[in-house]
Structure formats: structure tokens, C-alpha cells
Design a protein around this motif. Structure first.
Motif, PDB file in Angstrom:
ATOM      1  N   ASP A  26      -5.389  21.582 -46.672  1.00 55.02           N
ATOM      2  CA  ASP A  26      -3.949  21.521 -46.419  1.00 55.02           C
ATOM      3  C   ASP A  26      -3.354  20.173 -46.786  1.00 55.02           C
ATOM      4  O   ASP A  26      -2.193  20.084 -47.159  1.00 55.02           O
ATOM      5  N   SER A  27      -4.147  19.123 -46.659  1.00 52.06           N
ATOM      6  CA  SER A  27      -3.667  17.791 -47.016  1.00 52.06           C
ATOM      7  C   SER A  27      -4.778  17.039 -47.749  1.00 52.06           C
ATOM      8  O   SER A  27      -5.949  17.374 -47.633  1.00 52.06           O
ATOM      9  N   SER A  85     -10.704  19.387 -51.735  1.00 52.80           N
ATOM     10  CA  SER A  85      -9.503  18.563 -51.849  1.00 52.80           C
ATOM     11  C   SER A  85      -9.464  17.842 -53.187  1.00 52.80           C
ATOM     12  O   SER A  85     -10.504  17.435 -53.706  1.00 52.80           O
ATOM     13  N   PRO A  86      -8.270  17.659 -53.749  1.00 53.99           N
ATOM     14  CA  PRO A  86      -8.158  16.747 -54.881  1.00 53.99           C
ATOM     15  C   PRO A  86      -8.753  15.395 -54.479  1.00 53.99           C
ATOM     16  O   PRO A  86      -8.597  14.950 -53.342  1.00 53.99           O
ATOM     17  N   GLY A  87      -9.458  14.766 -55.414  1.00 53.28           N
ATOM     18  CA  GLY A  87     -10.111  13.497 -55.141  1.00 53.28           C
ATOM     19  C   GLY A  87     -11.552  13.639 -54.695  1.00 53.28           C
ATOM     20  O   GLY A  87     -12.285  12.656 -54.634  1.00 53.28           O
ATOM     21  N   ASP A  88     -11.992  14.860 -54.391  1.00 56.71           N
ATOM     22  CA  ASP A  88     -13.400  15.091 -54.089  1.00 56.71           C
ATOM     23  C   ASP A  88     -14.202  14.941 -55.384  1.00 56.71           C
ATOM     24  O   ASP A  88     -13.667  15.028 -56.488  1.00 56.71           O
ATOM     25  N   VAL A 116     -14.351  14.354 -61.027  1.00 60.94           N
ATOM     26  CA  VAL A 116     -13.456  14.233 -59.875  1.00 60.94           C
ATOM     27  C   VAL A 116     -12.505  15.424 -59.906  1.00 60.94           C
ATOM     28  O   VAL A 116     -11.975  15.779 -60.964  1.00 60.94           O
ATOM     29  N   VAL A 117     -12.293  16.056 -58.750  1.00 66.15           N
ATOM     30  CA  VAL A 117     -11.362  17.176 -58.647  1.00 66.15           C
ATOM     31  C   VAL A 117      -9.943  16.616 -58.688  1.00 66.15           C
ATOM     32  O   VAL A 117      -9.569  15.780 -57.872  1.00 66.15           O
ATOM     33  N   LYS A 118      -9.165  17.093 -59.645  1.00 61.05           N
ATOM     34  CA  LYS A 118      -7.763  16.681 -59.746  1.00 61.05           C
ATOM     35  C   LYS A 118      -6.863  17.670 -59.006  1.00 61.05           C
ATOM     36  O   LYS A 118      -5.894  17.300 -58.372  1.00 61.05           O
ATOM     37  N   GLU A 119      -7.209  18.975 -59.098  1.00 55.82           N
ATOM     38  CA  GLU A 119      -6.378  20.014 -58.481  1.00 55.82           C
ATOM     39  C   GLU A 119      -7.254  21.203 -58.115  1.00 55.82           C
ATOM     40  O   GLU A 119      -8.221  21.507 -58.791  1.00 55.82           O
ATOM     41  N   VAL A 120      -6.877  21.871 -57.028  1.00 54.06           N
ATOM     42  CA  VAL A 120      -7.585  23.062 -56.557  1.00 54.06           C
ATOM     43  C   VAL A 120      -6.606  24.223 -56.573  1.00 54.06           C
ATOM     44  O   VAL A 120      -5.554  24.154 -55.946  1.00 54.06           O
ATOM     45  N   LYS A 121      -6.954  25.287 -57.293  1.00 65.10           N
ATOM     46  CA  LYS A 121      -6.084  26.455 -57.368  1.00 65.10           C
ATOM     47  C   LYS A 121      -6.714  27.615 -56.600  1.00 65.10           C
ATOM     48  O   LYS A 121      -7.934  27.734 -56.515  1.00 65.10           O
ATOM     49  N   ALA A 122      -5.888  28.478 -56.053  1.00 69.20           N
ATOM     50  CA  ALA A 122      -6.342  29.560 -55.178  1.00 69.20           C
ATOM     51  C   ALA A 122      -7.246  30.569 -55.881  1.00 69.20           C
ATOM     52  O   ALA A 122      -8.034  31.245 -55.230  1.00 69.20           O
ATOM     53  N   ASN A 123      -7.159  30.683 -57.202  1.00 73.23           N
ATOM     54  CA  ASN A 123      -7.951  31.688 -57.922  1.00 73.23           C
ATOM     55  C   ASN A 123      -9.374  31.222 -58.226  1.00 73.23           C
ATOM     56  O   ASN A 123     -10.090  31.873 -58.968  1.00 73.23           O
ATOM     57  N   GLY A 124      -9.782  30.096 -57.649  1.00 77.01           N
ATOM     58  CA  GLY A 124     -11.125  29.582 -57.891  1.00 77.01           C
ATOM     59  C   GLY A 124     -11.184  28.575 -59.021  1.00 77.01           C
ATOM     60  O   GLY A 124     -12.250  28.090 -59.365  1.00 77.01           O
ATOM     61  N   GLU A 125     -10.037  28.246 -59.591  1.00 79.02           N
ATOM     62  CA  GLU A 125      -9.997  27.266 -60.676  1.00 79.02           C
ATOM     63  C   GLU A 125      -9.933  25.857 -60.102  1.00 79.02           C
ATOM     64  O   GLU A 125      -9.160  25.572 -59.193  1.00 79.02           O
ATOM     65  N   LEU A 126     -10.769  24.989 -60.647  1.00 77.68           N
ATOM     66  CA  LEU A 126     -10.736  23.577 -60.306  1.00 77.68           C
ATOM     67  C   LEU A 126     -10.371  22.797 -61.560  1.00 77.68           C
ATOM     68  O   LEU A 126     -11.010  22.952 -62.602  1.00 77.68           O
ATOM     69  N   VAL A 127      -9.338  21.993 -61.474  1.00 83.33           N
ATOM     70  CA  VAL A 127      -8.948  21.114 -62.572  1.00 83.33           C
ATOM     71  C   VAL A 127      -9.693  19.806 -62.336  1.00 83.33           C
ATOM     72  O   VAL A 127      -9.621  19.231 -61.248  1.00 83.33           O
TER      73      VAL A 127
END
Length: 162
Positions: A26-27, A85-88, A116-127
Motif C-alpha cells: 500500500d505504501s 514494493s518499488p525499491g525492493d 531493483v523493482v521500479k513498479e509493481v502491477k496487479a497482473n503480475g508484471e514487475l517493472v
């Protein structure tokens, strides 16, 4: 299930093989935000020697995060049970991904790689932000993976800490 839900499900399933629901936090923890802020100006540039590990070295040292200087980048967690989380940080070991992205089949292997994770999307995609890849060479770039497209290997997630 209404017609629109079926259509959306069919679209997502057909373009990304197996989707896997992942939890987005969430944050974003403050340290994770600092890591992303440090890396952002380096997009398209070589960090240190250009190795994938150098991205983590720069970010963790600049933020004074705890790590062992090799392969432990904070607290490890199970991404199937906890939020991402982004930053993980992700460590890939002997992984193979395969599926369809943007209507094109893809196959990607990573014997030992860090990102490094930049973004987490609900469909299982990690940027991801990473370097030393076939796509970007030794410069920091952005690409995506779909957790559900993992065919082989181990993915280890870390939450940075001080």
C-alpha cells in the motif's frame, strides 16, 4: 462474470501466459523511495563497472542500507505471501522466463542477476531497473517480467533496511 470481465480475463491470459496475482504494498518504505531517487538520474548511463550488482552497490551504499557487500540486500521475504514494493531488490538464480509480451513470444534466461523493482502491477508484471543485460548492455535500463512466466529457477526478494 459479465461479458467485459470475460473479455479482460481472456486478453490478459492470452498475452501473458500464466498470470500470477501478486500483492502490491500500500505504501513505499522511505528507504525504498531513497533507492529509487538515487538511481533515477542514472537511467541510460553506466553505473560503476556496468555490472548488475553495481546498481545495488551504489544504491545501498548511498542510502547507508544494511547489506553484506555480496548477496544479502536486506530482509528476504516470500513474494507469494507478502507484498512487493518499488525499491525492493530481486536476485535471480538460474531462471528462465518464457511467454508472450506485446503480442511477441519471448524467452529470457538469467544465470545470476540482480535488479531493483521500479513498479509493481496487479497482473503480475514487475517493472525492473537493471544493467548488464542483452537489451541495455552495461547501462541502466527498464524492462518488465511477468512472475507467472517463470519456467525454472529461483527468485529471491529483499526488502532493504538500515
Amino acid at each position: 462474470m459479465n461479458y467485459l470481465s470475460i473479455l479482460v480475463f481472456a486478453f490478459v491470459f492470452s498475452f501473458h501466459g500464466k498470470t500470477q496475482k501478486i500483492q502490491r504494498c500500500d505504501s513505499v518504505p522511505a528507504l525504498n523511495s531513497e533507492i529509487l531517487n538515487i538511481l533515477k538520474p542514472y537511467m541510460g548511463q553506466k553505473i560503476l563497472r556496468g555490472e548488475c550488482w553495481d546498481v545495488l552497490s551504489l544504491a545501498l551504499n548511498e542510502t547507508h542500507a544494511e547489506w553484506n557487500g555480496y548477496d544479502v540486500f536486506g530482509t528476504t521475504y516470500d513474494y507469494k505471501k507478502e507484498c512487493i514494493s518499488p525499491g525492493d531488490i530481486i536476485a535471480f538464480k538460474g531462471v528462465k522466463f518464457g511467454g508472450v509480451q506485446n503480442g511477441q513470444k519471448y524467452f529470457e534466461e538469467m544465470e545470476k542477476h540482480f535488479a531493483v523493482v521500479k513498479e509493481v502491477k496487479a497482473n503480475g508484471e514487475l517493472v525492473l531497473w537493471h544493467q548488464n543485460t542483452g537489451r541495455f548492455g552495461k547501462k541502466l535500463g527498464e524492462s518488465s517480467i511477468f512472475i507467472g512466466d517463470l519456467k525454472k529457477g529461483k527468485i529471491e526478494f529483499f526488502r532493504p533496511k538500515r
